[in-house]
Design an enzyme around this catalytic site. Structure first.
Site, PDB file in Angstrom:
ATOM      1  N   CYS A  63     -27.890  44.668  68.820  1.00  0.00           N
ATOM      2  CA  CYS A  63     -26.629  44.997  69.493  1.00  0.00           C
ATOM      3  C   CYS A  63     -25.638  45.625  68.525  1.00  0.00           C
ATOM      4  O   CYS A  63     -24.772  46.405  68.936  1.00  0.00           O
ATOM      5  CB  CYS A  63     -26.034  43.759  70.148  1.00  0.00           C
ATOM      6  SG  CYS A  63     -25.825  42.365  69.025  1.00  0.00           S
ATOM      7  N   HIS A 418     -22.905  38.252  69.241  1.00  0.00           N
ATOM      8  CA  HIS A 418     -23.277  39.431  70.026  1.00  0.00           C
ATOM      9  C   HIS A 418     -22.175  40.470  69.879  1.00  0.00           C
ATOM     10  O   HIS A 418     -20.994  40.133  69.728  1.00  0.00           O
ATOM     11  CB  HIS A 418     -23.463  39.048  71.495  1.00  0.00           C
ATOM     12  CG  HIS A 418     -23.920  40.176  72.362  1.00  0.00           C
ATOM     13  ND1 HIS A 418     -25.096  40.857  72.141  1.00  0.00           N
ATOM     14  CD2 HIS A 418     -23.350  40.750  73.457  1.00  0.00           C
ATOM     15  CE1 HIS A 418     -25.240  41.794  73.064  1.00  0.00           C
ATOM     16  NE2 HIS A 418     -24.187  41.742  73.869  1.00  0.00           N
TER      17      HIS A 418
END
Length: 754
Positions: A63, A418
């Protein structure tokens, strides 16, 4: 009878003929996403790639790469420079290559495969000896995981291949980045999912730190990628003959103004990365000894600033340029003084970049924990920014920046979490890029990531690009027009069944909220709508889609409250409800006022008690000082008194000997000096014993005077005697000795001792 039976058979349901195939079920239709609704009126596809909105597949903790690549793609000058260097590939060639790399999904086949996998899993669970099957919860269709799975099953998948040979370059990180950008630009689909597998393979092959599946830092990847692009471009330029090398930097500004056609200009200069992202810092150091100022320049591709609690980007930049004292072990070596000297150091910006990548240092090493720790400081970032900490000779010091991208880190620490990106596009406002999922969001959604509570999403890297005041004013006018249009649409039209508004570019609204129909406009005629009404709430599926840990919108509750749209079934507000509401407000205000007064009274009492304690402390210090002064004076008198007086006093204190007034002793001494013609000592009568058994010396009194009568002299007489004594200095010394005459005591006083 036969005709009746034949009519019954004729009117009855038709019997299927032998060998006829049953009717097939209609294939399921994939659900329409909010992004698809927003793009329904886009028109023809552009050739510059500005109207393409592709997600990126996550290959396990990638990510960090996806979010940075999305931010760089939607930087128009950077995207155009990458696509056009060294030459732009013709669209026809790209479309031919995409015929093999762009694959459209079969939603029905994917559903059948998923159902078959579920049946196989259930069958395996029923086998003897298999562990009991856990009851599965129904899938949340509003969760980001479900939306990502549906995107992978329904949207086109775009593979990237190595096309470095067509660019005339060797394979590198830059060529793989160019492959990504060109594939998206040449795609005939506006939405889809990119598979950046080739880019990740090149990245991991050239840099060992990215080969593991561990959590990586997005800022480190951005810095590495920009430096790698610079190195790859300059390395390829050095292989070319001298006439084909880069143009002078003076022409670089014009060379980066690229058009979207296949025959557009190409950035012939190799310094296009420097022209976009590079800035210059000046370190000013002033020696405090000779006051000479020395300067040293250094370049940067991104600016990292320290954070403070409850601050803003402007205050962090002010702290970045604050004066720093160089002393003790950090002294500055002054060439003018020829040694280490104390100095003041300050950092200023000499050249501003066109694209400012601002890194908020949220990961700080702590000595107590011996590791990095995430800082959840609230740092407010503006939509528009001006840098004030520039040098006097800076180029364009009043340059105005606008925020166009935010990289958000979600998680409690630097070793897990994330990354998502929130990006402002050219025509479609702000979009949320969460790996495979791409959704439109409201402008105020960007303000949810200031980062004031642990466990929530925080802005980590801010991307600002240069703009003009005219462009800002034009954008604000357009926003006001869109806002007025949306208010008019709410008054005159209804929402669709799924709750998405008809006006493009606006955020989703709650599907539970309804608006008044055109047939009942009189019900809300008394409501006056302001032209600056705030935008609508995000859709619930939009808010729920960012659940932890891969979801930045857990902070959606921090969105400023927006007045809800009135429900068509709700009745107008009655006067009783209005009165009760106002009474509650007044009671609440009165309660707050009383609480404030009570708190002020408590503070006043605390201040008064503090003053009393301070006064008592000062009184105690004064008394202690007086006692110490008395003791020191007594010790001093004992040291300077004559030996015979010490022997005769037998330890009397200074207070006993000093009971006589000074004027009386001066007067008595004068009389003794007048009566004595030979300057010899007069016999002293023995004084009555004191309280402690000691005797004191006593001077001889004139005729007709007693010790008691002498003490009755007036103050005026004493002052005259003092004046006469001071005017006659020849009597200050006794006889042929160089010592001051000592005075004896004639009166005992125990009042002070008592």
């Amino acid at each position: 009878m036969g005709s009746f039976l034949r009519s019954l058979r004729r009117d009855g349901p038709p019997t299927p003929s032998v060998g006829a195939t049953p009717a097939k079920k209609e294939p399921p239709v994939p659900p329409v996403t909010p992004l698809e609704k927003m793009l329904q009126d886009m028109g023809a596809i552009r050739e510059d790639g500005s109207d393409k909105f592709f997600g990126m597949e996550n290959y396990g903790n990638t990510c960090y790469c996806n979010s940075i690549l999305q931010c760089l793609y939607y930087s128009v000058p950077f995207r155009e420079a990458v696509v056009n260097y060294p030459t732009r590939t013709p669209i026809e060639s790209l479309e031919a290559a995409l015929a093999n790399t762009l694959r459209y999904q079969n939603f029905a086949a994917n559903l059948e495969a998923e159902a078959l996998a579920e049946k196989q899993k259930a069958a395996n669970a029923q086998r003897p000896g298999a562990p009991p099957n856990q009851p599965q919860k129904p899938e949340d269709k509003d969760s980001p995981e479900y939306k990502k799975k549906m995107a992978l099953q329904t949207l086109p998948l775009l593979e990237t291949k190595n096309n470095a040979t067509s660019y005339g370059m060797s394979e590198s990180l830059f060529t793989s980045l160019k492959d990504l950008f060109e594939s998206v630009v040449a795609s005939q689909s506006r939405i889809g999912i990119i598979r950046p597998q080739h880019f990740l393979d090149v990245l991991r092959r050239e840099h060992e730190m990215f080969r593991t599946a561990m959590h990586q830092d997005a800022h480190e990847f951005l810095n590495l990628l920009l430096n790698e692009v610079v190195a790859n471009v300059e390395a390829e330029a050095s292989k070319q003959p001298e006439p084909e090398r880069s143009l002078p930097p003076a022409e670089s500004a014009d060379s980066t103004e690229l058009s979207g056609s296949s025959g557009s200009k190409t950035p012939n200069t190799t310094r296009w990365v420097h022209e976009l992202f590079e800035g210059t810092l000046t370190s000013e150091t002033q020696c405090l000894t000779c006051e000479k100022v020395s300067q040293r320049d250094e370049v940067f591709l991104d600016l990292s600033v320290d954070l403070e609690q409850h601050s803003s980007v402007t205050s962090c930049l002010r702290k970045f340029s604050a004066e720093e004292m160089l002393c003790e072990r950090n002294k500055f070596h002054c060439d003018n003084c020829g040694g280490l000297q104390e100095a003041e150091k300050r950092m200023k910006i000499k050249r501003l970049p066109r694209i400012l990548a601002l890194h908020l240092k949220r990961f700080k090493y702590t000595e107590d924990l011996q590791r990095l720790q995430k800082l959840f400081h609230r740092v407010v970032y503006p939509y528009h920014l001006r840098l004030f900490n520039t040098t006097d000779d800076a180029e364009d010091p009043d340059r105005l920046y606008e925020l166009y991208a935010v990289v958000v880190h979600i998680g409690g620490g630097p070793y897990h979490g994330h990354y998502v990106a929130i990006i402002k596009t050219q025509d479609r406002g702000w979009l949320l890029f969460d790996d495979e999922m791409v959704e439109p969001v409201d402008k105020n959604y960007v303000r949810n990531f200031f980062g004031d509570r642990p466990g929530l999403a925080c802005a980590y890297v801010l991307f600002y690009q240069e703009t003009t005041l005219e462009a800002v004013m034009k954008e604000q006018e357009q926003e006001n027009m869109d806002l007025n249009t949306s208010v008019a649409d709410i008054n005159d039209s209804t929402l669709k069944q799924n709750g998405y508004p008809l006006s493009p570019g606006l955020a989703h609204v709650h599907s539970a909220s309804q608006i008044p129909s055109p047939s009942e406009p009189a019900r809300f005629s008394n409501l006056q709508r302001a032209p600056t009404a705030p935008p609508l709430f995000p859709h619930p599926e939009h808010a729920d889609s960012e659940s932890s840990p891969a979801d930045p919108s857990t902070t959606a509750s921090a969105t400023p409250p927006v007045p809800p749209i009135p429900d068509i079934h709700s009745l107008p507000l009655s006067p009783k409800k209005s009165d009760s509401h106002f009474k509650k407000e007044r009671a609440k205000e009165e309660k707050e006022r009383k609480a404030n007064e009570k708190e002020k009274e408590k503070q006043r009492r605390r201040d008064q008690e503090a003053r009393i304690r301070e006064q008592r402390r000062e009184d105690a210090e004064i008394r202690a000082a007086l006692e110490a002064s008395k003791a020191s004076k007594a010790e001093e008198d004992r040291r300077h008194s004559p030996d015979d007086t010490k022997k005769s006093s037998h330890g009397l204190s200074r207070l006993k000997r000093g009971s006589k007034s000074f004027s009386h002793r001066l007067g008595k001494d004068k009389e003794n000096r007048v009566s004595s013609s030979s300057h010899s000592a007069t016999p002293i009568a023995e004084h009555p014993p004191s309280r402690n058994g000691a005797s004191e010396s006593q001077q001889q009194l004139p005729n007709g005077q007693s010790p008691g009568s002498h003490g009755l002299h007036t103050r005026h007489t004493g002052l005259d005697e003092e004046r006469d004594t001071l005017k006659d200095p020849k009597h200050d010394r006794s006889g042929h000795h160089g010592k001051w005459r000592s005075f004896s005591l004639k009166k005992k006083s125990f009042s002070i001792l008592s």
